[in-house]
Design a protein around this motif. Structure first.
Motif, PDB file in Angstrom:
ATOM      1  N   GLY A  49      27.305  62.045  56.903  1.00 14.29           N
ATOM      2  CA  GLY A  49      26.993  60.631  56.704  1.00 14.29           C
ATOM      3  C   GLY A  49      27.527  60.103  55.393  1.00 14.29           C
ATOM      4  N   ARG A  50      26.652  59.428  54.634  1.00 16.29           N
ATOM      5  CA  ARG A  50      27.101  58.810  53.388  1.00 16.29           C
ATOM      6  C   ARG A  50      26.389  59.431  52.195  1.00 16.29           C
ATOM      7  N   ALA A  51      27.020  59.387  51.083  1.00 15.28           N
ATOM      8  CA  ALA A  51      26.399  59.870  49.851  1.00 15.28           C
ATOM      9  C   ALA A  51      26.995  59.101  48.695  1.00 15.28           C
ATOM     10  N   SER A  52      26.138  58.575  47.865  1.00 15.63           N
ATOM     11  CA  SER A  52      26.673  57.809  46.735  1.00 15.63           C
ATOM     12  C   SER A  52      26.532  58.558  45.421  1.00 15.63           C
ATOM     13  N   GLY A  53      25.805  59.656  45.419  1.00 16.34           N
ATOM     14  CA  GLY A  53      25.617  60.401  44.180  1.00 16.34           C
ATOM     15  C   GLY A  53      26.573  61.568  44.056  1.00 16.34           C
ATOM     16  N   PHE A  54      26.447  62.263  42.955  1.00 19.40           N
ATOM     17  CA  PHE A  54      27.289  63.440  42.699  1.00 19.40           C
ATOM     18  C   PHE A  54      26.782  64.606  43.542  1.00 19.40           C
ATOM     19  N   LYS A 102      32.225  58.593  51.653  1.00 21.96           N
ATOM     20  CA  LYS A 102      32.644  57.949  50.404  1.00 21.96           C
ATOM     21  C   LYS A 102      31.649  58.332  49.329  1.00 21.96           C
ATOM     22  N   LEU A 103      32.153  58.865  48.254  1.00 20.36           N
ATOM     23  CA  LEU A 103      31.287  59.246  47.134  1.00 20.36           C
ATOM     24  C   LEU A 103      31.577  58.325  45.960  1.00 20.36           C
ATOM     25  N   ARG A 104      30.517  57.710  45.455  1.00 16.66           N
ATOM     26  CA  ARG A 104      30.729  56.866  44.284  1.00 16.66           C
ATOM     27  C   ARG A 104      30.997  57.767  43.065  1.00 16.66           C
ATOM     28  N   ALA A 105      30.241  58.866  43.010  1.00 18.75           N
ATOM     29  CA  ALA A 105      30.471  59.846  41.950  1.00 18.75           C
ATOM     30  C   ALA A 105      31.347  60.965  42.518  1.00 18.75           C
ATOM     31  N   GLY A 131      35.675  58.028  43.818  1.00 19.48           N
ATOM     32  CA  GLY A 131      36.226  57.256  42.706  1.00 19.48           C
ATOM     33  C   GLY A 131      36.279  58.084  41.443  1.00 19.48           C
ATOM     34  N   GLU A 132      35.748  59.284  41.510  1.00 17.03           N
ATOM     35  CA  GLU A 132      35.698  60.176  40.349  1.00 17.03           C
ATOM     36  C   GLU A 132      36.390  61.498  40.701  1.00 17.03           C
ATOM     37  N   PRO A 133      36.742  62.294  39.696  1.00 11.78           N
ATOM     38  CA  PRO A 133      37.414  63.569  39.985  1.00 11.78           C
ATOM     39  C   PRO A 133      36.533  64.540  40.768  1.00 11.78           C
TER      40      PRO A 133
END
Lengths: 126, 206
Positions: free
Chosen positions: B111-116, B130-133, B151-153
């Motif tokens: 699914g989705r995850a926005s954290g690291f 899509k990962l914001r972290a 958006g992050e390494p």
């Protein structure tokens, strides 16, 4: 095989092309021997020596362990065990061996970079 | 005179204590306790290794006192807190991890995850994620048809990309393989060993 331009060959040095027309080995014998200019290869070839320029191969090209090419190496499949400073472009596979060094660019349909190989530059596959 | 079923008695003359033959025959047998299966557990906080029962669901680190959740967890809806598991974490197709950090031994994302996301052993991507972290851990696996965009390494020990990875930087301290359907688009990538199979697409700077 044809050498289109360049060539400062001291008398005690030689360029040897051996093997059958489908599988040539380009051996630049003698310390410090260098070729200036572009080398065009119409058959499979193994480079052993220093080329101050580019190598444009129509078939498989192998840059042997002791070989140094300052320009670009092109071929259908290219295998690098020596040093290529100007990048590698292949219409097929590129293989950089454990002691191979390539800079600037690697481009091909498939790429294999062995552990220990050095590559710095742009990578384009597919 | 003792009862015929006596088990033990004391001699009234000399005070000697003795057991009857019957008591010797019916003596208690030692109960052999079943061996408890154990497993090694590494504390996520201090890294100390200890043994816990294989079936234990939680424990406390003997060195730093951290509470360790040992079970597995599946997120099938919205989850906003942070997570630290010594087991597996699965973010289902309709799940959304909204916390800032999730840590587990193995993580499967559908699914989705926005954290690291930190997966000590393996992070497996099975959906469009899509990962914001960023993400880090042991092995990164992206299934064919799946995609991971951050958006992050990202930093992993090794990578197996059959799907798509898009990120600003991908660092692999070990081997990286991009399969025939794999796509790797990163501004920068590093690895010790690279195999890109025919059919894959890679655009990056090494």
């Amino acid at each position: 095989m044809g050498i289109e331009r360049g060539g400062r060959f001291p008398q005690n040095h030689s360029v040897q092309a051996s093997g059958n027309p489908e599988n040539l080995e380009v051996a630049l014998k003698g310390g410090g021997l260098q070729i200036w200019g572009e080398i065009k290869l119409r058959a499979d070839a193994v480079l052993r020596g220093t080329v101050r320029g580019s190598v444009d191969g129509a078939e498989k090209v192998i840059v042997a362990k002791e070989a140094v090419v300052s320009g670009t190496v092109r071929g259908s499949d290219v295998r690098v065990e020596g040093e290529v400073a100007g990048g590698v472009t292949a219409s097929g596979r590129v293989w950089i061996g454990a002691q191979g060094k390539v800079r600037v660019r690697v481009s091909g349909k498939a790429v294999r970079i062995e552990p220990g190989a050095e590559f710095q530059g742009q990578l384009e596959v597919g | 005179m003792e009862s015929e079923n006596f088990i033990s008695t004391v001699c009234r003359g000399c005070g000697h204590y003795f057991k009857s033959e019957r008591a010797k025959e019916t003596g208690r047998k030692k109960v052999r306790r079943a061996l408890v299966q154990k497993r090694e557990l590494t504390c996520a906080e201090c890294g100390s290794v200890q043994e816990v029962a294989a079936e234990a669901l939680s424990s406390t680190c003997l060195d730093c006192g951290r509470h360790l959740e040992l079970g597995h967890r599946e997120i099938s809806g919205e989850f906003l807190g942070n997570l630290s598991l010594e087991g597996d974490l699965k973010i289902g197709p309709k799940g959304n991890f909204g916390g800032s950090r999730a840590r587990a031994v193995r993580i499967v994302v559908q699914g989705r995850a926005s954290g690291f996301l930190e997966a000590a052993e393996c992070l497996r991507v099975e959906g469009k994620v899509k990962l914001r972290a960023g993400a880090s851990g042991g092995k990164l696996e992206i299934q064919a048809g799946a995609a991971l965009e951050t958006g992050e390494p990202v930093q992993f020990a090794s990578g197996e990309i059959e799907g798509e990875l898009r990120c600003p930087e991908a660092r692999f301290t070990g081997p990286l393989r991009v399969g025939p359907q794999g796509v790797l688009m990163a501004e920068k990538v590093s690895f010790t060993e690279l195999t890109v199979e025919e059919g894959a697409r890679v655009r990056s700077v090494v």
